[in-house]
Write a protein that holds these residues in place. Structure first.
Motif: not given
Length: 487
Positions: A240-250, A255-260, A262-274
């Motif tokens: 269970d890994a969560t962290f913050e970083t910078q990407v092109e969109g801000g 949050a990371l989750r592993r499947t059998g 592959s790796i699922m990456v969830f990117l939330d920029s809600t604070a910046e988007d608001v």
């Protein structure tokens, strides 16, 4: 015999960067008994006009190119210490009135107020009085020593918004189309990566593609988001890994989750988007208010004495209606396109397009632009989208650049390059990396705009298998280049 005293009309200078609004104000003030002796389209020229005419009243816009109203105010006040200076602007009155009076203004009227209201306010100010506030249309200035900043003036950090619960992300395989279709509408980014050293992108929903800057399957993550790739590599075995970083969109929360496999990456920029959304609403509202003020003013003017108005003046007012309607159409087109980009519903209708014909049609009756055609080849593009791109670049040049303006079509290998050139100051070096980002505006920019125009141009160019770039002009100014495949 007794002499009859005559009172000369008060002399007015209007300083505003919208010619259509200047004409409406001139009509209203002349009708109200004032003598409009001069006009200017920016603060620098306004100072020169005030120096020449020494008026009794100055109507001054705040947001203008070259020099804005707040910059020009102290000089105008020194030139005409007894003149009444009324600031006219579309910005929020509570935010700007204290700053305006501190710089030397006597009163403040918001754009969009009825012309009769503006006329009455100027009359009262000229007589030495101050009108009471009428809602948000007319605002008496406050004492800067006691003015209390509004909530909008206080720089408060945006509240942090937690990343989406990664447990909500399904284990998605390549054949699980329905799951990805459901995730297309998610308000956060979802990216599936191959569980291998390069972490190649397998799939990304529209928000994820926007934040990463790519939607191409097989792209190594490190080529588009090196910081994210490094952190994924570090946390790839965590349960269970969560962290913050910078990407092109801000900046994003991850949050990371592993499947059998592959790796699922969830990117939330809600604070910046608001924060972006709040700024976008404010700038868009200001951009819309100007044309709406002109259209309402024309309706008022025609209602006053349209039957007695000279044919030439009526024609000019109708041309103003067409210009302001086109501005509103461009704003709504950019807002709609941005929404389609966000939702992944953008559609491109490819056709064979002749750049010469499209360019001449786009500028006719709208801009004084030199056209130079060095390549007569057609391009494969969506004609409506290409016109939207060209119009955005020309509008941008007229807001932030300076004449002469040139549209040049030249060959660049397999591509046709369409250049939009101006001879202004160019884009500040520190802003160039953010130039094509959504809602981006240079720090300290005074010209109006939604901050969407160049972002829309970049996305539309990419959707048509092309590109957009910026370069400083060889002798100053800016050169924006659209490249599309020739056919």
């Amino acid at each position: 015999m007794s002499a009859v005293a005559t009172t000369r009309p008060l002399r007015v200078v209007i300083i505003d960067d919208t010619p259509d609004l200047r004409e409406l104000l001139r009509i209203a003030l002349t009708r109200g008994g004032f003598d409009v002796v001069g006009e200017a389209g920016d603060g620098s020229k306004g100072i020169d006009v005030v120096r020449l005419h020494r008026p009794d009243v100055v109507l001054l816009d705040l947001a203008m190119p070259v020099m804005d109203g707040l910059e020009a105010l102290p000089s105008i006040r020194r030139l005409c210490p007894a003149a009444k200076i009324v600031v006219l602007s579309g910005f929020g009155a509570q935010q700007m009135s204290a700053r305006a009076v501190a710089a030397g203004a006597d009163g403040y009227v918001q754009k969009g107020a009825p012309l009769n209201t503006i006329l009455d306010y100027v009359r009262d100010m000229s007589a030495g009085g101050r009108r009471p506030s009428r809602g948000l249309s007319v605002v008496p200035v406050a004492d800067p020593a006691t003015a209390t900043p509004s909530a909008d003036q206080v720089d408060q950090p945006e509240a942090r918004v937690a990343a989406p619960a990664a447990a909500a992300g399904p284990a998605v395989g390549p054949g699980n189309v329905s799951a990805w279709e459901a995730l297309r509408m998610a308000p956060y980014g979802v990216v599936e990566l191959a569980d291998e050293p390069l972490f190649r992108v397998i799939h990304a929903n529209p928000v994820g593609a926007r934040l990463l800057g790519t939607d191409k399957s097989g792209t190594p993550l490190a080529t588009v988001a090196p910081d994210l790739a490094s952190l994924v590599s570090y946390h790839r075995l965590d349960a269970d890994a969560t962290f913050e970083t910078q990407v092109e969109g801000g900046r994003v929360k991850v949050a990371l989750r592993r499947t059998g496999w592959s790796i699922m990456v969830f990117l939330d920029s809600t604070a910046e988007d608001v924060g972006l959304l709040r700024r976008a609403i404010a700038t868009t509202a200001h951009e819309v208010r100007g044309p709406v003020a002109v259209l309402c003013g024309i309706a008022e003017t025609l209602a006053w004495d349209g039957d007695q108005m000279a044919l030439e003046q009526t024609r000019r007012l109708m041309e103003s209606v067409a210009r302001q309607a086109r501005i509103l159409d461009r704003i709504t087109a950019d807002l709609l396109t941005a929404a389609q980009i966000q939702r992944g519903t953008l559609r491109i209708d490819f056709q064979v397009v002749e750049p010469r014909t499209l360019i001449l049609g786009a500028i006719e009756g709208r801009w004084d632009v030199e056209v130079a055609i060095d390549d007569e080849r057609s391009v494969r593009a969506d004609p409506l989208r290409l016109e939207q791109m060209l119009t955005n670049l020309l509008s941008n040049a007229h807001k932030y650049g300076a004449a002469p303006y040139v549209v040049r079509v030249r060959a660049e290998g397999a591509y046709v390059a369409i250049e939009v050139i101006d001879h202004g100051e160019g884009v500040p070096l520190e802003f160039r990396d953010d130039l094509f980002h959504e809602f981006a505006r240079a720090h300290g920019a005074v010209a109006t705009g939604t901050g969407l125009g160049l972002y829309v141009v970049k996305t539309l160019a990419k959707a048509q298998n092309g590109a957009i770039s910026y370069a400083p002009g060889p002798h100053g100014g800016s050169v924006f280049t659209i490249k599309l495949l020739a056919c």
